[in-house]
Write a protein that holds these residues in place. Sequence first.
Motif, PDB file in Angstrom:
ATOM      1  N   VAL A   1      -4.218   8.053  -4.551  1.00 36.97           N
ATOM      2  CA  VAL A   1      -3.479   9.145  -5.187  1.00 36.97           C
ATOM      3  C   VAL A   1      -3.884   9.202  -6.655  1.00 36.97           C
ATOM      4  N   SER A   2      -4.287  10.371  -7.106  1.00 30.64           N
ATOM      5  CA  SER A   2      -4.777  10.525  -8.482  1.00 30.64           C
ATOM      6  C   SER A   2      -3.709  10.174  -9.503  1.00 30.64           C
TER       7      SER A   2
ATOM      8  N   ALA B   1      -4.368  -1.825   0.829  1.00 29.37           N
ATOM      9  CA  ALA B   1      -4.055  -1.198   2.115  1.00 29.37           C
ATOM     10  C   ALA B   1      -3.134  -2.078   2.945  1.00 29.37           C
ATOM     11  N   ALA B   2      -3.262  -3.386   2.790  1.00 29.87           N
ATOM     12  CA  ALA B   2      -2.430  -4.330   3.540  1.00 29.87           C
ATOM     13  C   ALA B   2      -1.050  -4.513   2.932  1.00 29.87           C
ATOM     14  N   GLY B   3      -0.765  -3.793   1.843  1.00 32.38           N
ATOM     15  CA  GLY B   3       0.557  -3.860   1.247  1.00 32.38           C
ATOM     16  C   GLY B   3       0.792  -5.033   0.331  1.00 32.38           C
ATOM     17  N   ARG B   4      -0.280  -5.684  -0.133  1.00 34.06           N
ATOM     18  CA  ARG B   4      -0.095  -6.853  -1.008  1.00 34.06           C
ATOM     19  C   ARG B   4       0.117  -6.473  -2.464  1.00 34.06           C
TER      20      ARG B   4
ATOM     21  N   HIS C   1       3.097   3.903   2.433  1.00 34.94           N
ATOM     22  CA  HIS C   1       3.879   3.733   1.213  1.00 34.94           C
ATOM     23  C   HIS C   1       4.650   5.024   0.905  1.00 34.94           C
ATOM     24  N   PRO C   2       5.892   4.932   0.419  1.00 41.21           N
ATOM     25  CA  PRO C   2       6.685   6.131   0.124  1.00 41.21           C
ATOM     26  C   PRO C   2       6.017   7.109  -0.854  1.00 41.21           C
ATOM     27  N   LEU C   3       5.119   6.608  -1.703  1.00 41.20           N
ATOM     28  CA  LEU C   3       4.460   7.478  -2.678  1.00 41.20           C
ATOM     29  C   LEU C   3       3.118   8.012  -2.204  1.00 41.20           C
ATOM     30  N   ALA C   4       2.726   7.661  -0.981  1.00 36.19           N
ATOM     31  CA  ALA C   4       1.384   8.029  -0.503  1.00 36.19           C
ATOM     32  C   ALA C   4       1.208   9.532  -0.347  1.00 36.19           C
TER      33      ALA C   4
END
Length: 293
Positions: free
Chosen positions: A257-258, A235-238, A173-176
Amino acid sequence: MDPHLLRTYVTVVRLASFSEAARDLGYTQSAVSQHIAALESDLGLPLLTRRPVAPTPAGERLLEHAGALLLRLDAARADLERFTAAPRTTLDVAASPLALTARTVAALPATGVTLHALPRERVPVAVATGEADAGLVDGIAAPSDPLRLPDVAPLSATAVAEEPLAVVLPDHHPLAGRPGLRLDDLVDARWLDAPAAGVPLDRLRAVHGGPAGRGFRPGLRYDGTDTRTLAVLAAAGRGLALLPLSAAQGVPGATAVSLVAPRLVHRTELLVPAGAHPEATGPVAEFAGRLKR
């Protein structure tokens, strides 16, 4: 207003049938009809249409009061019964899924325990009405602030734990890669709608304070209670999920991510009837004592 008549009325509305209500309550159909007629006579208003069986506008308004009234009466009965009840040797605990952590489970006595996994809103009700001796309920709050619980009966709430919250998203994910996330950044994201296993979306909307009903759009609906399954779905992007940090970590393919703004924590509280004394002896006191360690 006779509570027996009110309970009959609520049951008729719930089942949309006089005959089904009679079977459910153990009355004759004639008795149910008489109860409804007596309640309508007492209030001077028609409460039900008969074909189909449905509440009138006045009946709808009565329903808004009926649940709370009957619950409070059940809670009062349970509270008074504790004065004459024999000392308990077993322990019934009602708990919302996210309140069941390694720490809270380890605090349970070794034997004689029945654990009821219930939706958050049902935990205070179970304790108030005597269905459970104690409850574990969770939610999100500002640090050190108590949870906002429904006013079902006098209950004593004690903080058990507070921990940070984390947004669970796929590794790609772009924010990961962010060191922390703000709720403002996630309003337009797609979320997992999992009211039992995660933080409910309506709660996110409430703490965000944006326009009513907007933002935090649901992707997939998950009606289960298993938190790890929720994290696997994230995790599967749902969709994204907000979880306590300890529950969000260690899922393959997922990054936790906190949440850094607003300042919120995941809080767990122990609920007991207000008249119960945790310092007294017995299974509830033993459980409360272990939770404080």
